[in-house]
Write a protein that holds these residues in place. Structure first.
Motif, short mmCIF file in Angstrom:
data_model
loop_
_atom_site.label_atom_id
_atom_site.label_comp_id
_atom_site.label_asym_id
_atom_site.label_seq_id
_atom_site.Cartn_x
_atom_site.Cartn_y
_atom_site.Cartn_z
N GLY A 151 28.83 28.98 41.91
CA GLY A 151 30.00 29.51 41.21
C GLY A 151 30.91 30.30 42.12
N VAL A 152 30.34 31.16 42.95
CA VAL A 152 31.15 31.96 43.89
C VAL A 152 31.84 31.05 44.91
N LEU A 153 31.09 30.11 45.46
CA LEU A 153 31.68 29.17 46.42
C LEU A 153 32.80 28.36 45.78
N SER A 154 32.58 27.91 44.55
CA SER A 154 33.62 27.13 43.86
C SER A 154 34.86 27.98 43.65
N ALA A 155 34.71 29.22 43.30
CA ALA A 155 35.86 30.11 43.10
C ALA A 155 36.61 30.33 44.41
N LEU A 156 35.87 30.56 45.52
CA LEU A 156 36.52 30.78 46.81
C LEU A 156 37.24 29.52 47.29
N ILE A 157 36.61 28.39 47.15
CA ILE A 157 37.23 27.13 47.58
C ILE A 157 38.45 26.85 46.72
N GLY A 158 38.32 27.06 45.41
CA GLY A 158 39.48 26.84 44.53
C GLY A 158 40.63 27.77 44.85
N ALA A 159 40.33 29.04 45.13
CA ALA A 159 41.39 30.00 45.48
C ALA A 159 42.03 29.65 46.82
N GLY A 160 41.21 29.28 47.80
CA GLY A 160 41.74 28.88 49.12
C GLY A 160 42.60 27.65 49.02
N THR A 161 42.19 26.67 48.23
CA THR A 161 42.96 25.44 48.06
C THR A 161 44.29 25.76 47.39
N THR A 162 44.29 26.63 46.42
CA THR A 162 45.52 27.00 45.73
C THR A 162 46.49 27.71 46.68
N VAL A 163 45.98 28.64 47.47
CA VAL A 163 46.83 29.34 48.44
C VAL A 163 47.37 28.36 49.47
N ALA A 164 46.60 27.45 49.95
CA ALA A 164 47.05 26.46 50.93
C ALA A 164 48.10 25.55 50.33
N GLY A 169 52.25 23.32 50.82
CA GLY A 169 52.65 22.24 49.94
C GLY A 169 51.74 21.05 50.06
N VAL A 170 51.91 20.14 49.15
CA VAL A 170 51.12 18.91 49.14
C VAL A 170 52.13 17.80 49.40
N PRO A 171 51.97 17.07 50.53
CA PRO A 171 52.96 16.06 50.86
C PRO A 171 53.10 15.02 49.75
N GLY A 172 54.31 14.79 49.34
CA GLY A 172 54.61 13.80 48.33
C GLY A 172 54.44 14.30 46.92
N VAL A 173 53.89 15.47 46.71
CA VAL A 173 53.65 15.98 45.36
C VAL A 173 54.45 17.27 45.15
N MET A 174 54.32 18.18 46.10
CA MET A 174 54.92 19.49 45.89
C MET A 174 55.35 20.06 47.26
N PRO A 175 56.56 20.55 47.30
CA PRO A 175 56.99 21.15 48.56
C PRO A 175 56.37 22.55 48.72
N PRO A 176 56.32 23.07 49.94
CA PRO A 176 55.77 24.40 50.11
C PRO A 176 56.66 25.45 49.44
N ILE A 177 56.06 26.40 48.75
CA ILE A 177 56.81 27.42 48.02
C ILE A 177 56.93 28.68 48.88
N VAL A 178 55.96 29.05 49.58
CA VAL A 178 55.95 30.25 50.41
C VAL A 178 55.96 29.82 51.87
N ASN A 179 56.89 30.41 52.70
CA ASN A 179 56.92 30.09 54.13
C ASN A 179 55.84 30.89 54.84
N VAL A 180 55.64 30.48 56.06
CA VAL A 180 54.61 31.12 56.85
C VAL A 180 55.01 32.57 57.17
#
Length: 185
Positions: A151-164, A169-180
């Motif tokens: 559960g903890v690993l799933s939460a961390l991976i899910g949070a990291g994926t969301t931040v990334a 952004g996801v190419p072809g789906v969503m442009p990046p919202i926050v710049n580096v």
């Protein structure tokens, strides 16, 4: 010439009271000991028959005439005693049969109880086998610590994926919202 009517034998009627003295009833069964040609035995019989058939004073009061001690009386008493003995033997057989049936019933009840206990034992054994099989299946399932770690690993991976996804952004789906550098576009 001989009497055209067949000789009769007197048979007593067995009563139930102590003072019961019914006159004997004539039966058409021939008895050689009481035939008219038999001598002194036949004379009281003939007198008694005449008194009964005539309906005279002797027939009006049967208590006055005691029943004669004839061989027929003894035969009747013997027959009655044999009947009573046979009835007593039948009652004894019935009592023995009843006792035997009671013992058989007790044995059947005990056997039924034992079979019930054996069946319950079989049920317990089957239940024990099912519990063992369920235990084997549950041993392969991860425990609480493993589930917490996943559960903890799933939460961390899910949070990291969301931040990334938000940052790059996801190419072809969503442009990046926050710049580096922290600026939004």
């Amino acid at each position: 010439m001989a009497d055209p009517t067949p000789p009769t034998r007197l048979e007593p009627q067995l009563g139930s009271g102590p003072g019961f003295a019914a006159p004997p009833v004539a039966s058409p069964v021939a008895s050689p000991a009481m035939s008219p040609a038999a001598g002194p035995v036949a004379s009281p019989l003939a007198e008694l028959r005449a008194a009964v058939e005539s309906g005279g004073p002797a027939a009006a009061s049967p208590a006055v005439i005691p029943p004669p001690a004839l061989p027929g009386d003894r035969v009747g008493v013997d027959q009655l005693s044999r009947i009573e003995d046979k009835a007593a033997r039948i009652e004894e057989k019935y009592a023995r049969s009843e006792a035997l049936l009671n013992r058989v019933e007790d044995r059947v009840e005990k056997a039924t109880a034992r079979m019930g206990e054996a069946a319950r034992g079989q049920d317990v054994a089957a239940l024990r086998g099912e519990v063992a099989a369920l235990d084997q299946r549950l041993r392969g399932v991860p425990g609480f610590g493993t589930l917490l770690l996943v559960g903890v690993l799933s939460a961390l991976i899910g949070a990291g994926t969301t931040v990334a996804a938000l940052r790059y952004g996801v190419p072809g789906v969503m442009p990046p919202i926050v710049n580096v550098g922290g600026q939004t576009r």
